[in-house]
Design a protein around this motif. Structure first.
Motif, mmCIF file in Angstrom:
data_model
loop_
_atom_site.group_PDB
_atom_site.id
_atom_site.type_symbol
_atom_site.label_atom_id
_atom_site.label_comp_id
_atom_site.label_asym_id
_atom_site.label_seq_id
_atom_site.Cartn_x
_atom_site.Cartn_y
_atom_site.Cartn_z
ATOM 1 N N TYR A 145 0.823 -1.204 0.000
ATOM 2 C CA TYR A 145 0.000 0.000 0.000
ATOM 3 C C TYR A 145 0.857 1.254 0.000
ATOM 4 N N PHE A 184 -4.959 4.707 -0.808
ATOM 5 C CA PHE A 184 -3.951 3.767 -0.328
ATOM 6 C C PHE A 184 -3.615 4.013 1.132
ATOM 7 N N ASP A 219 -4.211 1.428 4.302
ATOM 8 C CA ASP A 219 -3.084 0.943 5.086
ATOM 9 C C ASP A 219 -3.273 1.154 6.578
ATOM 10 N N THR A 244 -5.192 -3.385 -3.805
ATOM 11 C CA THR A 244 -4.361 -2.511 -4.632
ATOM 12 C C THR A 244 -4.932 -2.326 -6.017
#
Lengths: 406, 374, 209
Positions: A65, A115, A119, A375
């Motif tokens: 990430y 992202f 994460d 992703t």
């Protein structure tokens, strides 16, 4: 108010454009939606079970990430490579490409934010970061600097093109004194976002692989190579699928930017390799692990040894004007460069920074299926957002979308 | 604005309201219909069948739904992003619900307040009391058992320091065992704050070739042992980088984490040069009978998934004047703990009379954990 | 036009630089901080609560004064003279059953040490020094310190041994015999009490099949 009506009409018209199109367009959007739904499903598993479903561990606590986040910040910053010539150097050839570039920046930034959220261990308490309601550790924490500059850049890159398109939508001229200062600011801001993101890693004295002076400049060089490479590829696609006219000259000038940035990137790479391998110290262990494996652990060797040759080959080919001006060769080199820099920034930088650990332990990292799923879901989200923005912008610029006074 | 439903057209339902004004059972608002319904229907039956025909049996007969609720697949994808709002909404609805029990409502109230409280470091002593009481009550409601949680602040004129005698450590790992029990650490992932490294004699302090994963009789021939954990630096890099100030150095020198404030970005873990921090990648689980019921808010209370944790010098013990569990458990007396500001303390004697050193001194982190030998 | 932009740019940069300077810590190092802020501890915390129930005596050795656990009450068969009425020499008869037959002396080789090295034959309740002075069993550390002088110095200062409970004053340290069996003082080789994290996980995974 009239403005609200115009805005409402713009939204409806753009929704109209987005949902209409050729069969290929619908297949593309359908495919992206499917991938996004897969990503959402994987993310829901991650929310339920915790981050243990990823391949990250106490030794390697940042993985796929954050690698993608770092890379995409660079891509977003690179949009400025089109803005600067257009507005600052007043090079007319770039004008058509600017809005596309800024749209790319917006979608890259949205991907970055996605992202980062993906994460986080506790995404539902991210409000803790909002100054006022939560606690914002500015100026000590580089993460807070990053939050400010990324959101500011997103704001600039949404508002300036929006203003221009809004005016064109009403068949009015966009006023120079409104958008030019914003454009100039975004040039410096773009350098800022990638430098700040680099400082996130550069400032950690605990990770000697990152703690060197060249990380920030290297980030900028690789960003200005990978970002415009993607822009060239996107412009090529737009050229073939729409009637939006982008002259060859524009693409060739962007190619020149890519070439110079890739060459500087290579020089910096040589400098880094020299420092690590000429007189290796304990701090060079990460570089040894990355390039040659350490104590039998060599998971990253295939990755880096694909990326570096791809990078070198692409740069060499692009150096020669004869090849660079051949559009087919150019597109091929752009793909090579984009993939090579993606690998370098991700598996070639973030992951080896953690290996070996603080006490020399090597714990290798391999992303799990869920991580890969999330992703590609986020990449699909970025492509989706970009397609929407581009289709609307191109519609307005081509004169197809206009505000009709009803 | 045509009614034609092309397969790719996005039906936003903006034109829905026209349909509810139908006068005919087949749903068309104009034009002839082929409805063969000849028999006379009552007002209510007519209305029911009209609504039924226009929006279908599966829909609720709610005006709000008819106008605003649209069947849009992409919406379901974004539902997940409102996880936090759902928690709050669920809490509210259970608070105001008439069927939930009193206990359930109280628990929901506690969860709601806990979700939206502030940073522990910025709380007044009263607020700290309140949050600790809430957590104790929440545990009681959930499991029926009692725990005691303290929110004791740092003592004045105390700065904790730690010394580790490398000659004495024999690798017995009593310290690790005591730490795990004392601090309610996750058993499933075998979370341990302390790591004991087995190093070969004659190679110096070589961490690369040290083994921290041994399991054989100790002490092994030709090896020596030393342990690492969070060193509670006086200039901690982890504190600098936390974006929400969820970790900070208390006045008595202990570096703590507010587990409810941590967002789980793991920046502090990247910044720590000593591998001091542990992250909860899953929900931590401790068997009920092994839970240590004497807890401190900043110490060994039960953590949740997605937050950082670390050695706290057993803050629940050291702020009561006791030694940390590892110091207490070591059979050879290799671990020494005390108040650095007290000139007559044993830790000060060690620092002044033994040859002490710290790890990675050149990084400027000023750890308060020294090593020495006999 | 460009000059104005440059001016704004530099002004913004200057503001950012000024704003972002971090407040440096007041002390350069921990030892500086200790030197500056040190104060004998007179706070509320005391080890007295933790020490209730243990019998302690106060000793002074050199510049150190602290508490140690009392020993006589801990020995099951104290007072020794209840059985050992006769002096040691009278007992040096090979035919008599050897006393305390289950105590093996694994301390030093027989050139240096036997029972009479430490135990006082004239007063079986006490120990004796190298110069035949009586040493009370409560102060047995005086005996150990004759050979183990460096450990004794470390113990006085606090680098050797353990505390009875807690870090707060008054200091109560364990004596030599609280951890070391005087007849067999060294620590035996044994298995560690616990697996390391990785080993633990590997074993759990393996057993989980």
């Amino acid at each position: 108010m009239k403005q609200l009506n115009v805005l409402k009409s713009l939204v409806i018209d753009s929704l109209d454009t987005i949902t209409k199109g050729t069969k290929k367009y619908h297949i593309w959007m359908g495919f992206l939606t499917l991938v996004m739904i897969i990503g959402m499903y994987c993310y829901s598993i991650q929310l339920e079970k915790g981050l243990s479903v990823t391949g990250m561990s106490d030794r390697v606590s940042w993985g796929l990430y954050i690698s993608n986040f770092t890379f995409l910040v660079g891509v977003a910053a690179a949009a400025v490579m089109l803005v600067m010539p257009t507005y600052v150097l007043k090079d007319i050839d770039f004008k058509q490409a600017v809005l596309i570039g800024e749209g790319l920046a917006v979608s890259a930034l949205i991907m970055c934010l996605a992202f980062v959220v993906a994460d986080m261990g506790g995404p539902s308490v991210l409000w803790h970061m909002i100054p006022g309601i939560g606690v914002f550790n500015f100026p000590n924490s580089m993460l807070t600097w990053d939050v400010i500059v990324l959101n500011g850049y997103l704001f600039i890159n949404i508002s300036i093109p929006f203003y221009i398109l809004f005016q064109h939508y009403q068949n009015k001229e966009a006023k120079k004194k409104v958008y030019v200062p914003g454009a100039v600011l975004s040039v410096f801001w773009a350098v800022g976002i990638h430098l700040v993101t680099a400082f996130l890693y550069q400032g950690l004295q605990a990770r000697p692989f990152w703690n060197n002076a060249l990380l920030g400049p290297r980030f900028l060089a690789s960003a200005f190579a990978a970002g415009p490479a993607l822009i060239i590829l996107v412009l090529a696609i737009i050229r073939s699928f729409t009637t939006f006219n982008i002259p060859d000259k524009t693409i060739k000038k962007i190619a020149l930017i890519v070439t110079v940035a890739a060459q500087i990137n290579l020089i910096m790479l040589v400098s880094e390799l020299f420092k690590e391998f000429y007189a290796p110290t304990h701090h060079s262990e990460s570089a040894f692990y990355l390039f040659f494996g350490l104590h039998g652990k060599d998971a990253l060797i295939p990755w880096i040894w694909t990326a570096i040759p791809m990078n070198v080959i692409a740069t060499i080919i692009l150096t020669f004007g004869k090849f660079r001006n051949n559009l087919k060769v150019l597109y091929f080199c752009c793909v090579l460069l984009f993939v090579a820099i993606w690998i370098e920034k991700g598996f070639g930088l973030i992951v080896p920074g953690f290996i070996p650990g603080p006490y020399g332990k090597i714990a290798e990292y391999l992303p799990t299926g869920i991580e890969v799923g999330v992703t590609i879901g986020i990449w699909a989200l970025g492509a989706f957002v970009f397609t929407i923005l581009a289709k609307t912008a191109i519609g307005i610029e081509l004169g197809e979308l206009r505000y009709k006074n009803k | 604005m045509s009614e034609k439903n092309k397969w790719y057209k996005l039906n936003l339902g903006l034109n829905r309201n026209k349909k509810t004004a139908t006068t005919c059972g087949c749903g068309n608002s104009e034009g002839n219909c082929n409805s063969k319904k000849e028999k006379k229907l009552s007002e209510q039956e007519f209305y029911d069948s009209a609504v039924d025909a226009s929006i279908g049996d599966e829909r609720e007969k709610d005006g709000f739904d008819q106008v605003f609720d649209v069947s849009m697949d992409r919406r379901s994808a974004f539902k997940k992003l409102t996880a936090s709002l759902l928690i709050g909404a669920g809490a509210i609805s259970s608070c105001t619900s008439v069927i939930k029990s009193d206990e359930g409502k109280e628990k929901a109230q506690i969860d709601w307040e806990e979700q939206f409280k502030g940073n522990y470091k910025l709380m007044t002593d009263e607020e700290k009391e309140k949050t600790v009481n809430r957590l104790m009550r929440s545990y009681e409601l959930r499991t029926g058992k009692n725990i005691s949680m303290s929110s004791k602040n740092a003592e004045e004129d105390v700065l904790f320091g730690y010394a580790f005698n490398i000659s004495k450590c024999q690798g017995y790992m009593n310290c690790v065992s005591a730490c795990v029990e004392e601090n309610n650490q996750d058993r499933k992932s075998q979370k341990q704050y302390i790591r004991i490294h087995e190093m070969k004699d004659g190679e110096g302090f070589n961490f690369n070739t040290a083994d921290d994963n041994y399991y054989h009789e100790v002490p092994a021939e030709g090896h020596f042992y030393m342990g690492t954990q969070c060193f509670h630096c006086d200039n901690p890099p982890c504190v600098e980088v936390c974006p929400v100030k969820a970790t900070w150095r208390e006045d008595d020198g202990i570096v703590v984490v507010d587990y409810d404030w941590c967002v789980g970005c793991r920046y502090c873990m990247a910044a720590c040069p000593y591998d001091g921090r542990r992250f909860n990648w899953t929900k931590p689980e401790v068997p009920e009978e092994e839970i240590n019921k004497n807890q401190h808010y900043l110490g060994n209370r039960m953590r949740k998934k997605g937050v950082m944790e670390k050695c706290t010098f057993c803050i629940q013990r050291s702020r009561q004047g006791q030694n940390p569990a590892c110091v207490e458990a070591c059979p050879t007396g290799a671990r020494i703990f005390g108040n650095l500001l007290d000139p007559s303390s044993t830790i000060r004697w060690v620092l002044e009379n033994k040859k002490v050193f710290r790890l990675k001194e050149d990084l400027g982190t000023e750890p308060k954990f020294w090593y020495f030998m006999d | 036009m460009k000059d104005k932009h440059l001016k704004y740019f530099f002004l913004t940069m200057l503001l950012m630089v000024l704003f972002s300077c971090k407040k440096e810590g007041e002390y350069h190092s921990v030892t500086d901080k200790i030197k500056a802020e040190q104060k004998p501890y007179h706070g509320k915390l005391t080890s007295e609560d933790l020490l209730t129930g243990t019998d302690l005596i106060k000793i002074t050795e050199g510049e150190f004064t602290f508490l140690i656990p009392e020993r006589k009450g801990q020995i099951k068969s104290y007072e020794c003279i209840e059985c050992h009425s006769k002096p040691f020499e009278k007992k040096k008869n090979a035919n008599l059953k050897k006393a305390h037959w289950n105590i093996a002396l694994k301390h030093a080789n027989s050139d240096i040490m036997n029972c009479a090295t430490c135990h006082n034959e004239n007063d079986m309740n006490s120990l004796k020094s190298l110069t035949n002075q009586k040493i009370d069993i409560n102060l047995s550390y005086k005996l150990c310190s004759q050979c183990h002088s460096s450990q004794f110095n470390d113990w006085k200062g606090g680098a050797h041994g353990k505390k009875v409970a807690g870090w707060t004053p008054p200091r109560a340290s364990k004596t030599c015999v609280n951890c070391h069996n005087p007849h067999s003082p060294s620590f035996e080789k044994r298995w560690p009490v616990q697996f390391n994290t990785q080993k633990g996980i590997e074993r759990n995974d393996g057993l989980g099949h």
